[in-house]
Design an enzyme around this catalytic site. Structure first.
Site, short mmCIF file in Angstrom:
data_model
loop_
_atom_site.label_atom_id
_atom_site.label_comp_id
_atom_site.label_asym_id
_atom_site.label_seq_id
_atom_site.Cartn_x
_atom_site.Cartn_y
_atom_site.Cartn_z
N ASP A 63 8.39 -19.45 54.66
CA ASP A 63 9.62 -18.91 54.04
C ASP A 63 10.18 -17.90 55.04
OD1 ASP A 63 11.58 -17.55 52.69
OD2 ASP A 63 10.43 -17.34 50.83
N GLN A 106 26.80 -12.59 47.84
CA GLN A 106 26.74 -13.79 48.69
C GLN A 106 26.54 -13.38 50.15
OE1 GLN A 106 29.59 -16.92 48.24
NE2 GLN A 106 29.74 -16.72 46.02
N SER A 140 26.55 -23.28 63.56
CA SER A 140 27.62 -24.09 62.98
C SER A 140 28.95 -23.74 63.65
CB SER A 140 27.72 -23.82 61.48
OG SER A 140 28.86 -24.45 60.94
N TYR A 194 29.27 -17.28 55.25
CA TYR A 194 28.45 -18.26 55.98
C TYR A 194 28.83 -18.24 57.46
CZ TYR A 194 26.68 -22.88 57.38
OH TYR A 194 26.04 -23.91 58.03
P1 NAP Z 1 20.01 -28.39 53.10
O1 NAP Z 1 19.90 -29.85 52.81
O2 NAP Z 1 20.43 -27.47 52.02
O3 NAP Z 1 18.61 -27.91 53.73
C1 NAP Z 1 18.38 -26.57 54.01
C2 NAP Z 1 16.91 -26.39 54.30
O4 NAP Z 1 16.67 -25.00 54.59
C3 NAP Z 1 16.03 -26.76 53.09
O5 NAP Z 1 14.84 -27.33 53.56
C4 NAP Z 1 15.76 -25.39 52.48
O6 NAP Z 1 14.58 -25.36 51.71
C5 NAP Z 1 15.60 -24.58 53.74
N1 NAP Z 1 15.62 -23.15 53.49
C6 NAP Z 1 16.57 -22.39 52.91
N2 NAP Z 1 16.17 -21.12 52.84
C7 NAP Z 1 14.94 -21.06 53.40
C8 NAP Z 1 13.99 -20.05 53.61
N3 NAP Z 1 14.22 -18.78 53.22
N4 NAP Z 1 12.83 -20.34 54.24
C9 NAP Z 1 12.59 -21.61 54.66
N5 NAP Z 1 13.41 -22.63 54.43
C10 NAP Z 1 14.58 -22.36 53.81
O7 NAP Z 1 21.05 -28.12 54.27
P2 NAP Z 1 21.32 -28.88 55.66
O8 NAP Z 1 22.72 -29.35 55.62
O9 NAP Z 1 20.23 -29.82 55.97
O10 NAP Z 1 21.29 -27.63 56.65
C11 NAP Z 1 20.34 -27.47 57.69
C12 NAP Z 1 20.90 -26.49 58.69
O11 NAP Z 1 22.08 -27.03 59.28
C13 NAP Z 1 21.32 -25.15 58.08
O12 NAP Z 1 21.00 -24.10 58.96
C14 NAP Z 1 22.83 -25.29 57.95
O13 NAP Z 1 23.48 -24.04 57.93
C15 NAP Z 1 23.13 -26.08 59.21
N6 NAP Z 1 24.42 -26.79 59.20
C16 NAP Z 1 24.65 -27.77 58.27
C17 NAP Z 1 25.88 -28.45 58.30
C18 NAP Z 1 26.19 -29.55 57.32
O14 NAP Z 1 27.31 -30.12 57.40
N7 NAP Z 1 25.28 -29.92 56.41
C19 NAP Z 1 26.86 -28.12 59.27
C20 NAP Z 1 26.57 -27.13 60.20
C21 NAP Z 1 25.35 -26.48 60.15
P3 NAP Z 1 14.61 -25.56 50.09
O15 NAP Z 1 14.62 -27.04 49.84
O16 NAP Z 1 13.35 -24.89 49.65
O17 NAP Z 1 15.85 -24.90 49.56
#
Ligand code: NAP
Length: 287
Positions: A63, A106, A140, A194
């Protein structure tokens, strides 16, 4: 201690882009791949999913909001591997636009995980990175957007080649304070919590890359921030699959051992993007 075995660690590996990164690394990285997750049950379910696909990730709880959890992983890596070869800081959060949580809460919650949690992981794990190691911080283009929405004074601070980690942490804390006092717009900040946190991750990456170049020049460690693109996950609805979102991250993880770069860059679609360049101007402007 089996320190001759290489190891890669992915934070937030139980779903979304993180799970896709773990899957790719299991197929392409020569060494052990650690899927980490804050929730043990969700993490182990993800490991089982990959095992059913014939892959063999290892699991460790992590975590990034919890310093003791980060230190437990650090101790495990030191004991089992004598360090770390690849670190992917993927874990992150984003409130939905319709979420009624007050703006300043937030800001505080998002900052805690995206910036402060990522920084704590780096503080504990960067000293473990072995020569020719690779570090990728999933940021991002929303961070670049937020940077461009900030006042010229703030932009100048973030773009400075000499900004220190302490100054950056001070700015990130000030953003949260300014939202609490209802003055963040007056103080020149973007309205995207964000985006501000992800700009912090990108600037932090530049600072760490600079430090690595100064303090461990001979070790050829490459550290970058990147954007995975606009990816369809629980975080957002978008056009890219998680597998497509993992591509740029894994490309940076697997840069050849004699590669000179990229280092200290912001990378999108496997291309280095000029620092602070507005995302609308990218040739592939969709992330
Ligand atoms: P996601 O499906 O919501 O996955 C986020 C992951 O981070 C989940 O495994 C979540 O675990 C974990 N997490 C959150 N808080 C945490 C903590 N305190 N300790 C450890 N793990 C934690 O989102 P995603 O889209 O795959 O995002 C992955 C990364 O890409 C993020 O950094 C996001 O900002 C970045 N990103 C995403 C996009 C997009 O379009 N999706 C675009 C640009 C950047 P839980 O399942 O336990 O919540």
């Amino acid at each position: 201690m089996s320190s001759n075995i290489r190891v890669a660690v992915v934070t937030g590996g139980n779903k979304g882009i993180g799970l896709a990164i773990v899957r790719d690394l299991c197929q392409q990285f020569s060494g052990d791949v650690m899927l980490t997750a804050r929730d043990v049950a969700r993490g182990q379910a993800a490991v089982q999913q990959l095992q059913a696909e014939g892959l063999s990730p290892r699991f460790h709880q992590l975590d990034i909001d919890d310093l003791r959890s980060i230190q437990a992983l650090r101790d495990f890596l030191l004991k089992e591997y004598g360090g770390l070869n690849v670190l992917v800081n993927n874990a992150g959060i984003a409130f939905k636009t319709v979420d009624p949580t007050p703006f300043h809460i937030q800001a505080e919650v998002t900052m805690k995980t995206n910036f402060l949690g990522t920084r704590n992981v780096c503080t504990e794990l960067l000293p473990l990175i072995k020569p020719q190691g690779r570090v990728v911080n999933v940021s991002s283009t929303e961070g670049v957007r937020a940077l461009n929405e900030c006042s010229p004074e703030l932009q100048q601070k973030f773009k400075s080649e000499t900004i220190t980690e302490e100054e950056l942490v001070g700015l990130m804390n000030k953003f949260v304070e300014d939202t609490k006092n209802g003055v963040h717009r007056k103080e020149g900040w973007s309205d995207s919590t964000y985006g501000v946190t992800k700009n912090g991750v990108s600037v932090l990456s530049r600072i760490y890359a600079r430090k690595l170049s100064e303090q461990r020049a001979g070790d050829k460690i490459l550290l970058n921030a990147c954007c995975p693109g606009w990816v369809r996950t629980d975080m957002t609805e978008a056009h890219k699959s998680p597998e497509e979102g993992a591509e740029t991250v894994v490309y940076l993880d697997l840069l050849l051992s004699d590669a000179e770069g990229p280092h200290g860059q912001f990378v999108s679609e496997k291309e280095v993007v000029e620092w602070g360049f507005p995302p609308e101007s990218y040739p592939w402007a969709n992330a």
